[in-house]
Design an enzyme around this catalytic site. Structure first.
Site, mmCIF file in Angstrom:
data_model
loop_
_atom_site.group_PDB
_atom_site.id
_atom_site.type_symbol
_atom_site.label_atom_id
_atom_site.label_comp_id
_atom_site.label_asym_id
_atom_site.label_seq_id
_atom_site.Cartn_x
_atom_site.Cartn_y
_atom_site.Cartn_z
ATOM 1 N N SER A 10 19.967 122.917 -12.563
ATOM 2 C CA SER A 10 21.386 122.601 -12.412
ATOM 3 C C SER A 10 21.758 121.502 -13.400
ATOM 4 O O SER A 10 21.213 120.395 -13.339
ATOM 5 C CB SER A 10 21.690 122.128 -10.995
ATOM 6 N N ASP A 37 27.368 123.903 -11.670
ATOM 7 C CA ASP A 37 28.000 123.528 -10.400
ATOM 8 C C ASP A 37 29.435 123.074 -10.634
ATOM 9 O O ASP A 37 29.667 121.983 -11.145
ATOM 10 C CB ASP A 37 27.202 122.397 -9.746
ATOM 11 N N MET A 39 32.870 121.823 -9.069
ATOM 12 C CA MET A 39 33.359 121.170 -7.836
ATOM 13 C C MET A 39 34.793 120.699 -8.039
ATOM 14 O O MET A 39 35.125 120.165 -9.098
ATOM 15 C CB MET A 39 32.487 119.963 -7.520
ATOM 16 N N HIS A 68 28.215 128.476 -9.994
ATOM 17 C CA HIS A 68 28.349 128.234 -8.546
ATOM 18 C C HIS A 68 29.691 127.540 -8.316
ATOM 19 O O HIS A 68 29.836 126.356 -8.618
ATOM 20 C CB HIS A 68 27.161 127.359 -8.115
ATOM 21 N N MET A 70 32.206 125.777 -6.217
ATOM 22 C CA MET A 70 32.472 125.046 -4.974
ATOM 23 C C MET A 70 33.943 124.638 -5.027
ATOM 24 O O MET A 70 34.281 123.452 -5.127
ATOM 25 C CB MET A 70 31.536 123.839 -4.876
HETATM 26 C C1 DX5 Z 1 24.957 120.660 -4.803
HETATM 27 C C2 DX5 Z 1 24.777 121.571 -5.999
HETATM 28 C C3 DX5 Z 1 23.366 121.680 -6.418
HETATM 29 C C4 DX5 Z 1 22.775 120.366 -6.832
HETATM 30 C C5 DX5 Z 1 21.299 120.464 -6.936
HETATM 31 O O1 DX5 Z 1 26.278 120.687 -4.385
HETATM 32 O O2 DX5 Z 1 25.243 122.863 -5.719
HETATM 33 O O3 DX5 Z 1 23.189 122.644 -7.431
HETATM 34 O O4 DX5 Z 1 23.285 119.916 -8.038
HETATM 35 O O5 DX5 Z 1 20.817 119.222 -7.261
HETATM 36 P P1 DX5 Z 1 19.470 118.660 -6.665
HETATM 37 O O6 DX5 Z 1 18.394 119.594 -7.103
HETATM 38 O O7 DX5 Z 1 19.364 117.301 -7.277
HETATM 39 O O8 DX5 Z 1 19.618 118.633 -5.177
HETATM 40 ZN ZN ZN Z 2 24.678 124.712 -7.120
#
Ligand code: DX5
Ligand code: ZN
Length: 227
Positions: A10, A37, A39, A68, A70
């Site tokens: 990620s 990710d 967000m 991903h 969010m």
């Molecule tokens: C959390 C993200 C993850 C996160 C993973 O909301 O979707 O992808 O960045 O990071 P680690 O591996 O540090 O938990």
């Molecule tokens: Zn993620």
């Protein structure tokens, strides 16, 4: 269906000031996919980056972009992320009232479709969309931040989803708090695709990242062999 292990670093844990170089570094270090990710500060309590950033880093690797989302709502932005270079677009089951429609749109855009489940969401949320998805993403932390601790409560859910998938060609991805220490357990429960942020971007160079990715992969393969 049995897939080989995929490791998807990620980039949330990358140095954003050198993001393009970081993408090239994890590519060289053996990453299978690049996990992005997104967000929105609304669906999750944090803001990361959007489609323009994905578009900017897209030329730095030929590897699969695993996006991903969010964000809520997601539907108005699906085409933009498809055009930015996403290969897989994952939406949250909790993000909108019309999951089935969102998944249809992603596939109509020529992309692979994923559904993500927050820790408190039961696996029944995907039962009636299994024919529309290429991937299930089980959140093993509450989404919003990197560097959180893995939630053991999700192991049983991973096991149940593995059963639900049966022989379908659907990947089972886990995301949040994944390290070389718990990779075997999630793979033994049925995960074949492991996202890792902090555990990959530990150290400074591509060589450090390569060691981190290899350690997670080896542990996951050992776990998969126990299944
Ligand atoms: C959390 C993200 C993850 C996160 C993973 O909301 O979707 O992808 O960045 O990071 P680690 O591996 O540090 O938990
Ligand atoms: Zn993620």
């Amino acid at each position: 269906m049995n897939f080989g292990v995929v490791i998807a670093p990620s980039i949330l844990a990358a140095d954003f000031a050198r993001l393009g170089d970081e993408v090239a570094a994890i590519d060289a270090a053996g990453a299978d996919w690049i996990h992005c990710d997104v967000m929105d500060g609304h669906f999750v309590p944090n803001i990361s980056f959007g489609s323009d950033v994905i578009k900017a880093i897209r030329p730095r690797t030929a590897k699969t972009f695993d996006v991903h989302l969010m964000i809520a709502p997601a539907d108005p932005y699906l085409e933009t992320f498809a055009n930015a270079g996403a290969d897989i677009i994952t939406v949250h089951a909790e993000a909108g009232p019309h999951l089935d429609r969102s998944l249809q749109v992603i596939r109509a855009l020529g992309k692979q479709a994923g559904v993500s489940l927050c820790p408190a969401t039961p696996e029944a949320a995907i039962e009636h969309v299994l024919d529309r998805i290429d991937l299930v993403l089980v959140m093993t932390v509450n989404p919003g931040f990197g560097g959180q601790s893995f939630l053991d409560s999700q192991i049983e859910k991973i096991r149940r989803i593995r059963k639900l998938i049966g022989n379908r060609a659907i990947r089972l991805e886990v995301d949040g708090g994944i390290t070389r220490d718990n990779a075997a357990a999630v793979a033994a429960a049925g995960a074949d695709t492991l996202v890792a942020g902090s555990a990959v971007f530990r150290g400074k160079s591509s060589a450090d990242y390569a060691g981190n990715i290899a350690a997670i992969r080896e542990a996951a393969q050992a776990g998969q062999a126990r299944r």
